[in-house]
Design an enzyme around this catalytic site. Structure first.
Site, PDB file in Angstrom:
ATOM      1  N   THR A  25       0.799  -1.233   0.000  1.00 13.36           N
ATOM      2  CA  THR A  25       0.000   0.000   0.000  1.00 13.36           C
ATOM      3  C   THR A  25       0.829   1.281   0.000  1.00 13.36           C
ATOM      4  O   THR A  25       0.268   2.367  -0.145  1.00 13.36           O
ATOM      5  CB  THR A  25      -0.944   0.025   1.226  1.00 13.36           C
ATOM      6  OG1 THR A  25      -0.168  -0.267   2.401  1.00 13.36           O
ATOM      7  CG2 THR A  25      -2.080  -0.952   1.081  1.00 13.36           C
ATOM      8  N   ILE A  28       7.796   1.380  -1.772  1.00 13.48           N
ATOM      9  CA  ILE A  28       8.362   0.464  -2.774  1.00 13.48           C
ATOM     10  C   ILE A  28       7.329  -0.591  -3.179  1.00 13.48           C
ATOM     11  O   ILE A  28       7.205  -0.941  -4.360  1.00 13.48           O
ATOM     12  CB  ILE A  28       9.652  -0.184  -2.214  1.00 13.48           C
ATOM     13  CG1 ILE A  28      10.718   0.900  -1.978  1.00 13.48           C
ATOM     14  CG2 ILE A  28      10.186  -1.257  -3.160  1.00 13.48           C
ATOM     15  CD1 ILE A  28      11.935   0.430  -1.179  1.00 13.48           C
ATOM     16  N   ARG A  48      -1.604  -4.328   6.479  1.00 14.70           N
ATOM     17  CA  ARG A  48      -2.499  -4.410   7.647  1.00 14.70           C
ATOM     18  C   ARG A  48      -3.752  -3.562   7.502  1.00 14.70           C
ATOM     19  O   ARG A  48      -4.765  -3.842   8.131  1.00 14.70           O
ATOM     20  CB  ARG A  48      -1.735  -3.968   8.912  1.00 14.70           C
ATOM     21  CG  ARG A  48      -0.646  -4.928   9.337  1.00 14.70           C
ATOM     22  CD  ARG A  48       0.271  -4.308  10.348  1.00 14.70           C
ATOM     23  NE  ARG A  48       0.929  -3.116   9.800  1.00 14.70           N
ATOM     24  CZ  ARG A  48       1.808  -2.383  10.445  1.00 14.70           C
ATOM     25  NH1 ARG A  48       2.132  -2.684  11.690  1.00 14.70           N
ATOM     26  NH2 ARG A  48       2.366  -1.330   9.867  1.00 14.70           N
ATOM     27  N   ASP A  74      -1.118  -9.073   9.328  1.00 16.24           N
ATOM     28  CA  ASP A  74      -0.001  -8.474  10.067  1.00 16.24           C
ATOM     29  C   ASP A  74       1.123  -9.507  10.092  1.00 16.24           C
ATOM     30  O   ASP A  74       1.010 -10.553  10.746  1.00 16.24           O
ATOM     31  CB  ASP A  74      -0.443  -8.120  11.483  1.00 16.24           C
ATOM     32  CG  ASP A  74       0.669  -7.423  12.266  1.00 16.24           C
ATOM     33  OD1 ASP A  74       1.822  -7.409  11.781  1.00 16.24           O
ATOM     34  OD2 ASP A  74       0.374  -6.903  13.363  1.00 16.24           O
ATOM     35  N   ASN A 101       8.181  -7.557   0.649  1.00 23.11           N
ATOM     36  CA  ASN A 101       8.625  -6.161   0.727  1.00 23.11           C
ATOM     37  C   ASN A 101       8.308  -5.511   2.070  1.00 23.11           C
ATOM     38  O   ASN A 101       9.014  -4.580   2.481  1.00 23.11           O
ATOM     39  CB  ASN A 101       7.957  -5.381  -0.424  1.00 23.11           C
ATOM     40  CG  ASN A 101       7.946  -3.900  -0.178  1.00 23.11           C
ATOM     41  OD1 ASN A 101       8.956  -3.221  -0.382  1.00 23.11           O
ATOM     42  ND2 ASN A 101       6.818  -3.363   0.283  1.00 23.11           N
ATOM     43  N   TYR A 163      18.446  -3.676  12.232  1.00 20.99           N
ATOM     44  CA  TYR A 163      17.929  -3.424  10.874  1.00 20.99           C
ATOM     45  C   TYR A 163      18.909  -3.962   9.825  1.00 20.99           C
ATOM     46  O   TYR A 163      18.536  -4.769   8.971  1.00 20.99           O
ATOM     47  CB  TYR A 163      17.680  -1.927  10.658  1.00 20.99           C
ATOM     48  CG  TYR A 163      17.086  -1.645   9.293  1.00 20.99           C
ATOM     49  CD1 TYR A 163      15.716  -1.797   9.081  1.00 20.99           C
ATOM     50  CD2 TYR A 163      17.881  -1.270   8.213  1.00 20.99           C
ATOM     51  CE1 TYR A 163      15.159  -1.574   7.826  1.00 20.99           C
ATOM     52  CE2 TYR A 163      17.331  -1.044   6.957  1.00 20.99           C
ATOM     53  CZ  TYR A 163      15.970  -1.199   6.775  1.00 20.99           C
ATOM     54  OH  TYR A 163      15.427  -0.992   5.529  1.00 20.99           O
ATOM     55  N   LYS A 167      18.545  -7.306   7.322  1.00 17.72           N
ATOM     56  CA  LYS A 167      18.617  -7.190   5.866  1.00 17.72           C
ATOM     57  C   LYS A 167      19.791  -8.002   5.308  1.00 17.72           C
ATOM     58  O   LYS A 167      19.742  -8.502   4.180  1.00 17.72           O
ATOM     59  CB  LYS A 167      18.715  -5.718   5.458  1.00 17.72           C
ATOM     60  CG  LYS A 167      17.460  -4.901   5.816  1.00 17.72           C
ATOM     61  CD  LYS A 167      16.213  -5.473   5.158  1.00 17.72           C
ATOM     62  CE  LYS A 167      14.999  -4.572   5.290  1.00 17.72           C
ATOM     63  NZ  LYS A 167      13.797  -5.126   4.654  1.00 17.72           N
ATOM     64  N   THR A 198       9.645   7.303   0.630  1.00 22.23           N
ATOM     65  CA  THR A 198       8.446   6.508   0.931  1.00 22.23           C
ATOM     66  C   THR A 198       7.930   6.980   2.298  1.00 22.23           C
ATOM     67  O   THR A 198       8.376   8.008   2.800  1.00 22.23           O
ATOM     68  CB  THR A 198       8.803   5.005   1.027  1.00 22.23           C
ATOM     69  OG1 THR A 198       9.635   4.804   2.187  1.00 22.23           O
ATOM     70  CG2 THR A 198       9.546   4.486  -0.201  1.00 22.23           C
TER      71      THR A 198
HETATM   72  N1  LIG Z   1      12.572   3.673   2.030  1.00 22.90           N
HETATM   73  C1  LIG Z   1      13.847   3.362   2.072  1.00 22.90           C
HETATM   74  O1  LIG Z   1      14.739   4.255   2.102  1.00 22.90           O
HETATM   75  C2  LIG Z   1      14.272   1.910   2.045  1.00 22.90           C
HETATM   76  C3  LIG Z   1      15.603   1.625   1.706  1.00 22.90           C
HETATM   77  C4  LIG Z   1      16.019   0.303   1.659  1.00 22.90           C
HETATM   78  C5  LIG Z   1      15.131  -0.718   1.940  1.00 22.90           C
HETATM   79  N2  LIG Z   1      13.845  -0.411   2.269  1.00 22.90           N
HETATM   80  C6  LIG Z   1      12.954  -1.558   2.541  1.00 22.90           C
HETATM   81  O2  LIG Z   1      11.898  -1.528   1.600  1.00 22.90           O
HETATM   82  C7  LIG Z   1      10.742  -2.156   2.145  1.00 22.90           C
HETATM   83  C8  LIG Z   1       9.540  -1.260   1.944  1.00 22.90           C
HETATM   84  O3  LIG Z   1       9.787  -0.055   2.651  1.00 22.90           O
HETATM   85  P1  LIG Z   1       9.127   1.331   2.229  1.00 22.90           P
HETATM   86  O4  LIG Z   1      10.199   2.326   2.303  1.00 22.90           O
HETATM   87  O5  LIG Z   1       8.336   1.191   0.979  1.00 22.90           O
HETATM   88  O6  LIG Z   1       8.161   1.537   3.490  1.00 22.90           O
HETATM   89  P2  LIG Z   1       6.730   2.221   3.674  1.00 22.90           P
HETATM   90  O7  LIG Z   1       6.502   3.285   2.660  1.00 22.90           O
HETATM   91  O8  LIG Z   1       6.638   2.584   5.111  1.00 22.90           O
HETATM   92  O9  LIG Z   1       5.700   1.009   3.373  1.00 22.90           O
HETATM   93  C9  LIG Z   1       5.671  -0.116   4.204  1.00 22.90           C
HETATM   94  C10 LIG Z   1       4.577  -1.077   3.724  1.00 22.90           C
HETATM   95  O10 LIG Z   1       4.669  -2.262   4.527  1.00 22.90           O
HETATM   96  C11 LIG Z   1       3.407  -2.506   5.189  1.00 22.90           C
HETATM   97  N3  LIG Z   1       3.708  -3.099   6.492  1.00 22.90           N
HETATM   98  C12 LIG Z   1       4.462  -2.576   7.494  1.00 22.90           C
HETATM   99  N4  LIG Z   1       4.491  -3.409   8.557  1.00 22.90           N
HETATM  100  C13 LIG Z   1       3.739  -4.499   8.212  1.00 22.90           C
HETATM  101  C14 LIG Z   1       3.358  -5.692   8.882  1.00 22.90           C
HETATM  102  N5  LIG Z   1       3.713  -5.932  10.164  1.00 22.90           N
HETATM  103  N6  LIG Z   1       2.589  -6.593   8.237  1.00 22.90           N
HETATM  104  C15 LIG Z   1       2.187  -6.351   6.963  1.00 22.90           C
HETATM  105  N7  LIG Z   1       2.499  -5.236   6.275  1.00 22.90           N
HETATM  106  C16 LIG Z   1       3.247  -4.309   6.902  1.00 22.90           C
HETATM  107  C17 LIG Z   1       2.733  -1.124   5.252  1.00 22.90           C
HETATM  108  O11 LIG Z   1       1.302  -1.183   5.276  1.00 22.90           O
HETATM  109  P3  LIG Z   1       0.452  -1.296   6.674  1.00 22.90           P
HETATM  110  O12 LIG Z   1       0.987  -0.257   7.605  1.00 22.90           O
HETATM  111  O13 LIG Z   1      -0.974  -1.087   6.285  1.00 22.90           O
HETATM  112  O14 LIG Z   1       0.676  -2.690   7.157  1.00 22.90           O
HETATM  113  C18 LIG Z   1       3.168  -0.538   3.899  1.00 22.90           C
HETATM  114  O15 LIG Z   1       2.353  -1.045   2.863  1.00 22.90           O
HETATM  115  C19 LIG Z   1      11.082  -2.450   3.613  1.00 22.90           C
HETATM  116  O16 LIG Z   1      11.430  -3.811   3.744  1.00 22.90           O
HETATM  117  C20 LIG Z   1      12.282  -1.554   3.900  1.00 22.90           C
HETATM  118  O17 LIG Z   1      13.114  -2.072   4.907  1.00 22.90           O
HETATM  119  C21 LIG Z   1      13.390   0.856   2.318  1.00 22.90           C
END
Ligand SMILES: NC(=O)c1ccc[n+]([C@@H]2O[C@H](COP(=O)([O-])OP(=O)(O)OC[C@H]3O[C@@H](n4cnc5c(N)ncnc54)[C@H](OP(=O)(O)O)[C@@H]3O)[C@@H](O)[C@H]2O)c1
Length: 272
Positions: A25, A28, A48, A74, A101, A163, A167, A198
């Site tokens: 939602t 990424i 969630r 979740d 993801n 973290y 990873k 994000t």
């Molecule tokens: N943004 C960065 O700079 C970055 C860099 C490297 C890696 N990453 C990795 O990329 C991935 C996505 O991150 P993002 O930056 O896109 O984050 P984001 O914008 O915060 O999105 C997180 C997504 O994960 C869902 N989520 C979180 N906790 C959850 C749970 N317990 N069960 C099910 N769904 C859950 C959230 O929806 P709900 O809250 O509705 O559950 C949301 O859809 C992560 O694994 C992160 O570690 C991010």
């Protein structure tokens, strides 16, 4: 040579019809959902927040004419992991691509972060990824085709507390499993992004003002590069030349030096 844009419905590495994305939602995950829907694939959307999932499913269906299922779960809970695993194991409605993801950051250094939050992170980043990869890969191996993308981070290559360690596990696990399943038709790839705009940092209560503009990646370009790497058969994708150089250096530099730089930049910029 293939470019990122050359990965279209006709040249996915196998005939793909349905993809399941966890954390679809926002950020990424939402970029994966947009791209895969635009390429004509049906989706299973997992997060969630049910209302947000339903709105996303309706929008993607209306815009691209694809079928989008909603699965509220979740992944920090056994019941949530089991519900998604059951969907992945459904042989009548096979999932051809799994994108693990969902993830989050915890603000603070070791011993400042509550143990319950550290454990929740390991559950979502490691246990859920392990169990969902296994649930998906079993059927994919039977069918002789399929793919799993496990979203890690460039933090995997530097000492960055739980973290970075979680990873790092994602990268090692994925590359090891890819090796074990080589020749089966199942592709596994770890994706290691740098900073992406994000909801991640805001959700973790981390400021981003200190992060220089050149370090930010665009989520849609990241996903295009990741899918191109999957098509090429890579088991690790580090999209963007800047981060390829940084992670390459981190892997050959002495650990003490990397640790020192990492804790300085970690204090300054937080995890990514
Ligand atoms: N943004 C960065 O700079 C970055 C860099 C490297 C890696 N990453 C990795 O990329 C991935 C996505 O991150 P993002 O930056 O896109 O984050 P984001 O914008 O915060 O999105 C997180 C997504 O994960 C869902 N989520 C979180 N906790 C959850 C749970 N317990 N069960 C099910 N769904 C859950 C959230 O929806 P709900 O809250 O509705 O559950 C949301 O859809 C992560 O694994 C992160 O570690 C991010």
């Amino acid at each position: 040579m293939r470019t990122a844009d050359a990965v279209s419905p006709g040249n996915y590495p196998w005939a793909m019809t349905t993809a399941l994305i966890t954390g679809s939602t926002a950020g990424i995950g939402a970029a994966f959902a947009r791209r895969l829907a635009a390429d004509g694939h049906n989706l299973v959307l997992v997060a969630r927040d049910t209302k947000r999932l339903r709105e996303q499913a309706t929008e993607l269906h209306d815009r691209h004419g694809i079928e989008a299922e909603v699965l509220t779960a979740d992944l920090a809970e056994d019941a949530g992991i089991e519900a998604v695993a059951a969907r992945l194991e459904d042989r009548r409605n096979p999932v051809d691509l799994l994108v693990n993801n969902a993830g989050f950051g915890n603000k603070g250094r070791f011993l400042d972060v509550p143990m319950a939050d550290e454990l929740r992170m390991l559950k979502v980043h490691c246990e859920a990824v392990l169990r969902l990869t296994a649930a998906a890969a079993e059927g994919m191996r039977e069918r002789g085709r399929g793919g799993v993308v496990n979203v890690a981070s460039v933090a995997a290559f530097v000492p960055r507390g739980t973290y970075g360690a979680s990873k790092s596990w994602v990268v090692q696990f994925t590359q090891g499993a890819a090796r074990d399943l080589a020749g089966s038709g199942v592709r596994l790839m770890a994706l290691a992004p740098g900073f992406v705009r994000t909801e991640f940092h805001e959700r973790a209560g981390m400021g981003t003002d200190n992060i220089p503009g050149w370090m930010w990646l665009d989520a849609d370009k990241l996903v295009a590069a990741a899918l191109a790497d999957l098509a090429r058969g890579k088991t690790l994708s580090v999209p963007d030349p800047r981060y390829k150089v940084l992670t390459g250096l981190a892997r050959v530099a002495p650990r003490g030096l990397v640790g020192g730089i990492s804790s300085k930049t970690g204090r300054k910029y937080g995890p990514q």
